[in-house]
Design a protein around this motif. Structure first.
Motif, short mmCIF file in Angstrom:
data_model
loop_
_atom_site.label_atom_id
_atom_site.label_comp_id
_atom_site.label_asym_id
_atom_site.label_seq_id
_atom_site.Cartn_x
_atom_site.Cartn_y
_atom_site.Cartn_z
N LEU A 1 36.93 13.73 -24.99
CA LEU A 1 37.62 13.09 -23.87
C LEU A 1 37.79 11.58 -24.07
O LEU A 1 38.37 10.90 -23.22
CB LEU A 1 36.86 13.34 -22.56
N GLY A 2 37.26 11.06 -25.17
CA GLY A 2 37.36 9.62 -25.45
C GLY A 2 36.42 8.80 -24.58
O GLY A 2 36.71 7.63 -24.29
N LEU A 3 35.30 9.40 -24.18
CA LEU A 3 34.33 8.72 -23.33
C LEU A 3 33.00 8.55 -24.05
O LEU A 3 32.70 9.30 -24.99
CB LEU A 3 34.07 9.55 -22.05
N THR A 4 32.21 7.61 -23.58
CA THR A 4 30.84 7.52 -24.06
C THR A 4 30.03 8.58 -23.31
O THR A 4 30.47 9.12 -22.30
CB THR A 4 30.22 6.14 -23.77
N ARG A 5 28.84 8.85 -23.79
CA ARG A 5 27.95 9.78 -23.10
C ARG A 5 27.70 9.32 -21.66
O ARG A 5 27.77 10.10 -20.72
CB ARG A 5 26.63 9.88 -23.86
N SER A 6 27.42 8.05 -21.49
CA SER A 6 27.15 7.52 -20.15
C SER A 6 28.35 7.64 -19.22
O SER A 6 28.21 7.99 -18.05
CB SER A 6 26.72 6.05 -20.23
N GLN A 7 29.53 7.36 -19.75
CA GLN A 7 30.73 7.49 -18.94
C GLN A 7 30.95 8.93 -18.51
O GLN A 7 31.29 9.21 -17.35
CB GLN A 7 31.96 6.99 -19.71
N TYR A 8 30.73 9.86 -19.42
CA TYR A 8 30.93 11.28 -19.13
C TYR A 8 29.95 11.76 -18.07
O TYR A 8 30.35 12.36 -17.06
CB TYR A 8 30.78 12.09 -20.42
N VAL A 9 28.67 11.50 -18.26
CA VAL A 9 27.65 11.95 -17.30
C VAL A 9 27.87 11.26 -15.96
O VAL A 9 27.75 11.89 -14.91
CB VAL A 9 26.23 11.70 -17.86
N GLY A 10 28.21 9.99 -15.98
CA GLY A 10 28.49 9.27 -14.74
C GLY A 10 29.66 9.86 -13.99
O GLY A 10 29.64 10.00 -12.77
N GLN A 11 30.71 10.24 -14.73
CA GLN A 11 31.89 10.83 -14.10
C GLN A 11 31.55 12.17 -13.47
O GLN A 11 32.01 12.49 -12.37
CB GLN A 11 33.03 10.99 -15.11
N LEU A 12 30.76 12.98 -14.15
CA LEU A 12 30.35 14.26 -13.59
C LEU A 12 29.57 14.06 -12.29
O LEU A 12 29.83 14.74 -11.29
CB LEU A 12 29.48 15.04 -14.58
N ALA A 13 28.63 13.14 -12.30
CA ALA A 13 27.83 12.87 -11.10
C ALA A 13 28.71 12.33 -9.97
O ALA A 13 28.60 12.76 -8.82
CB ALA A 13 26.71 11.88 -11.43
N ARG A 14 29.58 11.39 -10.29
CA ARG A 14 30.47 10.79 -9.29
C ARG A 14 31.36 11.86 -8.65
O ARG A 14 31.50 11.92 -7.43
CB ARG A 14 31.32 9.72 -9.97
N THR A 15 31.93 12.74 -9.47
CA THR A 15 32.79 13.80 -8.98
C THR A 15 32.03 14.72 -8.02
O THR A 15 32.54 15.08 -6.96
CB THR A 15 33.37 14.62 -10.16
N ASP A 16 30.81 15.08 -8.36
CA ASP A 16 30.02 15.96 -7.51
C ASP A 16 29.62 15.28 -6.20
O ASP A 16 29.72 15.88 -5.14
CB ASP A 16 28.76 16.45 -8.25
N VAL A 17 29.20 14.04 -6.29
CA VAL A 17 28.78 13.31 -5.09
C VAL A 17 29.95 13.13 -4.12
O VAL A 17 29.81 13.30 -2.91
CB VAL A 17 28.15 11.95 -5.47
N ILE A 18 31.11 12.81 -4.65
CA ILE A 18 32.29 12.61 -3.81
C ILE A 18 32.72 13.94 -3.18
O ILE A 18 33.04 14.01 -1.99
CB ILE A 18 33.45 11.98 -4.61
N ALA A 19 32.71 15.01 -3.97
CA ALA A 19 33.14 16.32 -3.48
C ALA A 19 32.16 16.88 -2.45
O ALA A 19 32.55 17.49 -1.47
CB ALA A 19 33.29 17.31 -4.64
N GLY A 20 30.87 16.65 -2.67
CA GLY A 20 29.87 17.19 -1.77
C GLY A 20 29.90 18.70 -1.76
O GLY A 20 30.42 19.33 -2.67
N GLY A 21 29.35 19.29 -0.72
CA GLY A 21 29.37 20.74 -0.60
C GLY A 21 28.39 21.42 -1.53
O GLY A 21 27.49 20.79 -2.08
N ALA A 22 28.61 22.71 -1.69
CA ALA A 22 27.71 23.52 -2.50
C ALA A 22 27.83 23.16 -3.98
O ALA A 22 28.89 22.75 -4.45
CB ALA A 22 28.02 25.00 -2.31
#
Length: 71
Positions: free
Chosen positions: A32-53
């Motif tokens: 994806l052209g990301l660093t490890r930190s960027q990738y993991v951060g994006q996954l966490a950010r997406t989940d936190v924003i989406a919320g829910g189950a």
């Protein structure tokens, strides 16, 4: 100061996971052209924003690495 420079609002964390999963994370981040930190951060950010189950697998997914030289 040693190590990477961080913005004042950033912090470093330490997590444990299998070497196989880390290898898969690194491969996906690179694709994806990301660093490890960027990738993991994006996954966490997406989940936190989406919320829910959160979908958790009942059977752990195997991320074992294959021995070198074996298919």
């Amino acid at each position: 100061m040693s190590g990477p420079q961080r913005k004042p609002d950033q912090t470093a964390i330490s997590i444990s996971m299998s070497k196989g999963l880390l290898e898969k994370i690194d491969q996906r981040a690179t694709a994806l052209g990301l660093t490890r930190s960027q990738y993991v951060g994006q996954l966490a950010r997406t989940d936190v924003i989406a919320g829910g189950a959160l979908t958790l697998h009942e059977t752990p997914i195997s991320y074992k690495t294959k021995p070198k030289g074996k298919p």
